[in-house]
Design an enzyme around this catalytic site. Structure first.
Site, mmCIF file in Angstrom:
data_model
loop_
_atom_site.group_PDB
_atom_site.id
_atom_site.type_symbol
_atom_site.label_atom_id
_atom_site.label_comp_id
_atom_site.label_asym_id
_atom_site.label_seq_id
_atom_site.Cartn_x
_atom_site.Cartn_y
_atom_site.Cartn_z
ATOM 1 N N CYS A 201 0.861 -1.038 -0.369
ATOM 2 C CA CYS A 201 -0.519 0.288 -0.061
ATOM 3 C C CYS A 201 0.862 1.008 0.243
ATOM 4 O O CYS A 201 0.522 1.754 -0.890
ATOM 5 C CB CYS A 201 -0.779 -0.022 1.246
ATOM 6 S SG CYS A 201 -2.363 -1.518 1.224
ATOM 7 N N CYS A 351 9.225 5.487 -9.520
ATOM 8 C CA CYS A 351 8.671 6.311 -8.006
ATOM 9 C C CYS A 351 9.670 5.324 -7.875
ATOM 10 O O CYS A 351 10.692 4.812 -7.549
ATOM 11 C CB CYS A 351 7.004 5.102 -8.765
ATOM 12 S SG CYS A 351 7.433 3.312 -9.058
#
Length: 398
Positions: A201, A351
């Site tokens: 997450c 990322c």
């Protein structure tokens, strides 16, 4: 088709419990006997996080007699956006303890056994002992495999769900279902070794309300199995796309029944004839990118992480465009780069680990812009070169 109930009912409900669950007992297919079955049931919930929270709420409120909650983690502030079992004052406290408070507030006759332990292959069978049904709300595949192996060995049903970003899956695995129902196991959905490194997450995010939706569905699956009403998701995978408000089913056959398996990708995309998987996104290694930058080769590096993440530094010369901004205007983000009427400067997306960069790359591809993803993301870059190649992460608007 409906299945036989998993448990025999208790002899009677207390007067207080009859009053509390009156809207259940008035349900024609559930009724008082179904409520008495719930009171007799023992459910093990592995994980008191995003999925475990609504599961525990739902089962305690429903009047399940015994809950075993297994979680060794403590509450963090970042949990509160989706893990609704916990409160701000719980930060730093055991997650499993929140289940005791919730049961006391909602269903005083529900007994909660707390197991502050990390479930693994060595302790799984002991931690799950006595449960009529197990619900997996964990967030690592290693733990999911350990839970699945223990339930397969004991022959009890496993209610399984997963959420990532805006997408989700829910299903039921059972190695020893009633006659007339074929066994379906976790490895029928995810064959051993097929998953690889699954983003967390923290890497890609998750919409908190989707956790509530999926947790409620998982609690309902447990209730239908315990009481013998409805049609559980054994042999079916429910797939949820929250952004389009769509749900659909994919059939799942156990390997003991057919050698043909429907396999779900970790990104919640189901591979089937009707929904082919997306082509792989090109990647570039940290070594190759560093060589390009050191040689002065024209390369546009776009970091799609959030503001707080880039505050610790970015690759020197990178442009910061948060993923949400890139998805809103993919072509405008890289103005002057990558299409036939523009320059041919390569675009490299970065990322933390890779999944968000892959999503950005697909959006650019749809806009006619070729790009590659830095393999392993910033974690791989800093592992290879340390923080010396980073600069302060000032945001650059484009």
């Amino acid at each position: 088709m409906p299945m036989p109930p998993l448990v025999e009912p208790v002899e009677a409900l207390s007067s207080a419990e009859r009053a509390r669950t009156a809207r259940h007992t008035s349900l024609a297919r559930l009724g008082e006997i179904g409520q008495r079955r719930l009171a007799a049931a023992h459910v093990a919930v592995v994980g008191a996080g995003g999925l475990g929270s609504p599961v525990i709420f739902g089962l305690a409120a429903a009047g399940v007699g015994t809950l075993t909650v297994i979680d060794d983690d403590v509450v963090e502030a970042s949990n509160l956006q989706r893990q609704v079992l916990h409160r701000l004052e719980d930060v730093g406290m055991s997650k499993a303890d929140s289940a005791v408070r919730v049961a006391a507030d909602l269903s005083p006759e529900t007994v909660v056994h707390v197991r502050r332990a990390r479930l693994n292959p060595d302790n799984a069978r002991e931690l799950l002992d006595g449960a009529d049904i197990v619900i997996d709300g964990t967030d690592t595949f290693e733990t999911r495999e350990a839970v699945a192996a223990a339930t397969e060995a004991r022959g009890v049903p496993l209610v399984w769900g997963t959420v990532q970003e805006f997408d989700a899956q829910v299903t039921v695995f059972w190695s020893a279902p009633p006659a007339g129902h074929a066994p379906v196991l976790l490895r029928d959905l995810y064959p051993s070794g097929s998953v690889g490194e699954v983003p967390t997450c923290a890497d890609v995010g998750v919409l908190g309300s989707v956790c509530l939706q999926v947790g409620a569905l998982m609690a309902t699956q447990a209730i239908t199995l315990l009481t013998g009403i409805g049609e559980p998701l054994l042999g079916r995978v429910l797939v949820i796309d929250a952004l389009s408000a769509r749900q659909w089913e994919v059939p799942l056959r156990g390997s003991a029944v057919s050698s043909t398996r429907t396999v779900a990708a970790p990104s919640s995309e189901i591979e089937s004839d009707a929904a082919p998987s997306a082509p792989p996104v090109p990647t570039i290694s940290v070594e190759e990118l560093r060589e390009r930058l050191a040689a002065g080769t024209d390369t546009v590096v776009i970091d799609v992480r959030e503001d707080a993440e880039v505050a610790d530094g970015m690759i020197a010369g990178a442009r910061h465009v948060p993923l949400r901004a890139l998805l809103a205007d993919p072509a405008g983000v890289v103005d002057g780069v990558g299409t036939p009427d523009r320059t041919d400067t390569p675009v490299v997306l970065v990322c933390r680990m890779g999944p968000r960069a892959e999503r950005a790359s697909r959006a650019l591809h749809a806009a006619g812009i070729d790009s590659a993803v830095l393999g392993g993301g910033m974690l791989a870059w800093t592992d290879a070169y340390g923080p010396s190649d980073l600069r302060a992460g000032a945001e650059i608007r484009v």
